[in-house]
Motif scaffolding. Structure first.
Motif, mmCIF file in Angstrom:
data_model
loop_
_atom_site.group_PDB
_atom_site.id
_atom_site.type_symbol
_atom_site.label_atom_id
_atom_site.label_comp_id
_atom_site.label_asym_id
_atom_site.label_seq_id
_atom_site.Cartn_x
_atom_site.Cartn_y
_atom_site.Cartn_z
ATOM 1 N N ASN A 21 9.788 -7.893 -19.223
ATOM 2 C CA ASN A 21 10.735 -7.748 -20.321
ATOM 3 C C ASN A 21 11.664 -8.957 -20.389
ATOM 4 N N SER A 22 12.326 -9.095 -21.507
ATOM 5 C CA SER A 22 13.298 -10.190 -21.713
ATOM 6 C C SER A 22 12.685 -11.536 -21.350
ATOM 7 N N LEU A 23 11.506 -11.759 -21.874
ATOM 8 C CA LEU A 23 10.792 -12.989 -21.536
ATOM 9 C C LEU A 23 11.463 -14.195 -22.161
ATOM 10 N N GLY A 24 11.406 -15.293 -21.441
ATOM 11 C CA GLY A 24 11.926 -16.557 -21.928
ATOM 12 C C GLY A 24 10.883 -17.647 -21.765
ATOM 13 N N PRO A 25 11.098 -18.791 -22.393
ATOM 14 C CA PRO A 25 10.127 -19.886 -22.278
ATOM 15 C C PRO A 25 9.826 -20.282 -20.826
ATOM 16 N N GLU A 26 10.779 -20.071 -19.946
ATOM 17 C CA GLU A 26 10.584 -20.401 -18.532
ATOM 18 C C GLU A 26 9.567 -19.495 -17.860
ATOM 19 N N ASP A 27 9.188 -18.423 -18.506
ATOM 20 C CA ASP A 27 8.177 -17.513 -17.955
ATOM 21 C C ASP A 27 6.765 -17.920 -18.356
ATOM 22 N N THR A 28 6.646 -18.940 -19.168
ATOM 23 C CA THR A 28 5.333 -19.428 -19.572
ATOM 24 C C THR A 28 4.572 -19.961 -18.366
ATOM 25 N N ALA A 29 3.378 -19.422 -18.143
ATOM 26 C CA ALA A 29 2.579 -19.799 -16.977
ATOM 27 C C ALA A 29 1.258 -19.044 -17.024
ATOM 28 N N VAL A 30 0.364 -19.430 -16.121
ATOM 29 C CA VAL A 30 -0.804 -18.606 -15.855
ATOM 30 C C VAL A 30 -0.419 -17.639 -14.745
ATOM 31 N N TYR A 31 -0.662 -16.381 -14.974
ATOM 32 C CA TYR A 31 -0.301 -15.340 -14.018
ATOM 33 C C TYR A 31 -1.558 -14.868 -13.294
ATOM 34 N N TYR A 32 -1.451 -14.787 -11.982
ATOM 35 C CA TYR A 32 -2.558 -14.387 -11.131
ATOM 36 C C TYR A 32 -2.169 -13.162 -10.310
ATOM 37 N N CYS A 33 -3.130 -12.280 -10.104
ATOM 38 C CA CYS A 33 -2.929 -11.241 -9.114
ATOM 39 C C CYS A 33 -3.799 -11.562 -7.899
ATOM 40 N N ALA A 34 -3.359 -11.060 -6.769
ATOM 41 C CA ALA A 34 -4.057 -11.328 -5.516
ATOM 42 C C ALA A 34 -3.797 -10.186 -4.558
ATOM 43 N N THR A 35 -4.671 -10.021 -3.584
ATOM 44 C CA THR A 35 -4.493 -8.967 -2.590
ATOM 45 C C THR A 35 -4.364 -9.563 -1.190
ATOM 46 N N ARG A 36 -3.577 -8.854 -0.406
ATOM 47 C CA ARG A 36 -3.320 -9.240 0.978
ATOM 48 C C ARG A 36 -3.607 -8.028 1.847
ATOM 49 N N GLY A 92 0.808 -1.204 0.000
ATOM 50 C CA GLY A 92 0.000 0.000 0.000
ATOM 51 C C GLY A 92 0.847 1.262 0.000
ATOM 52 N N GLY A 93 2.026 1.166 0.598
ATOM 53 C CA GLY A 93 2.926 2.312 0.630
ATOM 54 C C GLY A 93 3.800 2.435 -0.597
ATOM 55 N N GLY A 94 3.697 1.462 -1.500
ATOM 56 C CA GLY A 94 4.464 1.541 -2.741
ATOM 57 C C GLY A 94 5.759 0.757 -2.761
ATOM 58 N N SER A 95 6.075 0.072 -1.682
ATOM 59 C CA SER A 95 7.292 -0.742 -1.679
ATOM 60 C C SER A 95 7.091 -1.974 -2.548
ATOM 61 N N THR A 96 8.156 -2.384 -3.201
ATOM 62 C CA THR A 96 8.069 -3.523 -4.116
ATOM 63 C C THR A 96 9.053 -4.617 -3.736
ATOM 64 N N ASN A 97 8.727 -5.814 -4.158
ATOM 65 C CA ASN A 97 9.606 -6.956 -3.952
ATOM 66 C C ASN A 97 9.405 -7.912 -5.112
ATOM 67 N N TYR A 98 10.472 -8.612 -5.487
ATOM 68 C CA TYR A 98 10.426 -9.486 -6.651
ATOM 69 C C TYR A 98 10.999 -10.860 -6.349
ATOM 70 N N GLY A 99 10.478 -11.851 -7.037
ATOM 71 C CA GLY A 99 11.073 -13.168 -6.970
ATOM 72 C C GLY A 99 12.426 -13.171 -7.662
ATOM 73 N N ASP A 100 13.301 -14.051 -7.220
ATOM 74 C CA ASP A 100 14.654 -14.065 -7.753
ATOM 75 C C ASP A 100 14.678 -14.300 -9.268
ATOM 76 N N SER A 101 13.752 -15.085 -9.764
ATOM 77 C CA SER A 101 13.777 -15.444 -11.179
ATOM 78 C C SER A 101 13.361 -14.307 -12.104
ATOM 79 N N VAL A 102 12.790 -13.247 -11.551
ATOM 80 C CA VAL A 102 12.312 -12.146 -12.405
ATOM 81 C C VAL A 102 12.989 -10.821 -12.095
ATOM 82 N N LYS A 103 13.830 -10.783 -11.084
ATOM 83 C CA LYS A 103 14.495 -9.533 -10.717
ATOM 84 C C LYS A 103 15.282 -8.985 -11.893
ATOM 85 N N GLY A 104 15.114 -7.690 -12.116
ATOM 86 C CA GLY A 104 15.818 -7.040 -13.209
ATOM 87 C C GLY A 104 15.098 -7.127 -14.536
#
Length: 118
Positions: free
Chosen positions: A83-98, A53-65
């Motif tokens: 960006n710089s997508l690779g076949p390993e990024d193939t998936a269903v992507y979900y958003c969720a709230t906490r 909510g305050g705007g801080s971000t965090n990323y999984g190691d496989s997508v950082k950068g």
């Protein structure tokens, strides 16, 4: 419960980019953490990124950068620039709230398919 709707998925070649969006039916993102997760066939769900909510971000190691999460409060939308997508990024992507103060994502969208061809 607030409805979350993901969009922006599709088919892209390796090295390409996509921008996913997660739209909420009302204003909630400023008081909730919004996360993106993905799940590939036969694999466990994986954390991709979150924005608080305050705007801080965090990323999984496989997508950082490569991925960037952002929020547009005026449109009740959270984006995931990929960006710089690779076949390993193939998936269903979900958003969720906490909710603030909680460790559990309790509200999920239906997901959007991302397919990256080699």
């Amino acid at each position: 419960q607030v409805q979350l709707v993901e969009s922006g998925g599709g088919l892209v070649q390796a090295g390409g980019s996509l921008r996913l969006s997660c739209a909420a039916s009302r204003t909630i993102f400023s008081i909730n953490t919004v996360g993106w997760f993905r799940q590939a066939p036969g694999k466990q769900r994986e954390f991709v990124a979150h924005i608080t909510g305050g705007g801080s971000t965090n990323y999984g190691d496989s997508v950082k950068g490569r991925f960037t999460i952002s929020r547009d409060d005026a449109k009740n939308t959270v984006h995931l620039q990929m960006n710089s997508l690779g076949p390993e990024d193939t998936a269903v992507y979900y958003c969720a709230t906490r909710p603030w103060g909680s460790s559990i994502y309790d509200n999920w969208g239906q997901g959007t398919q991302v397919t990256v061809s080699s």
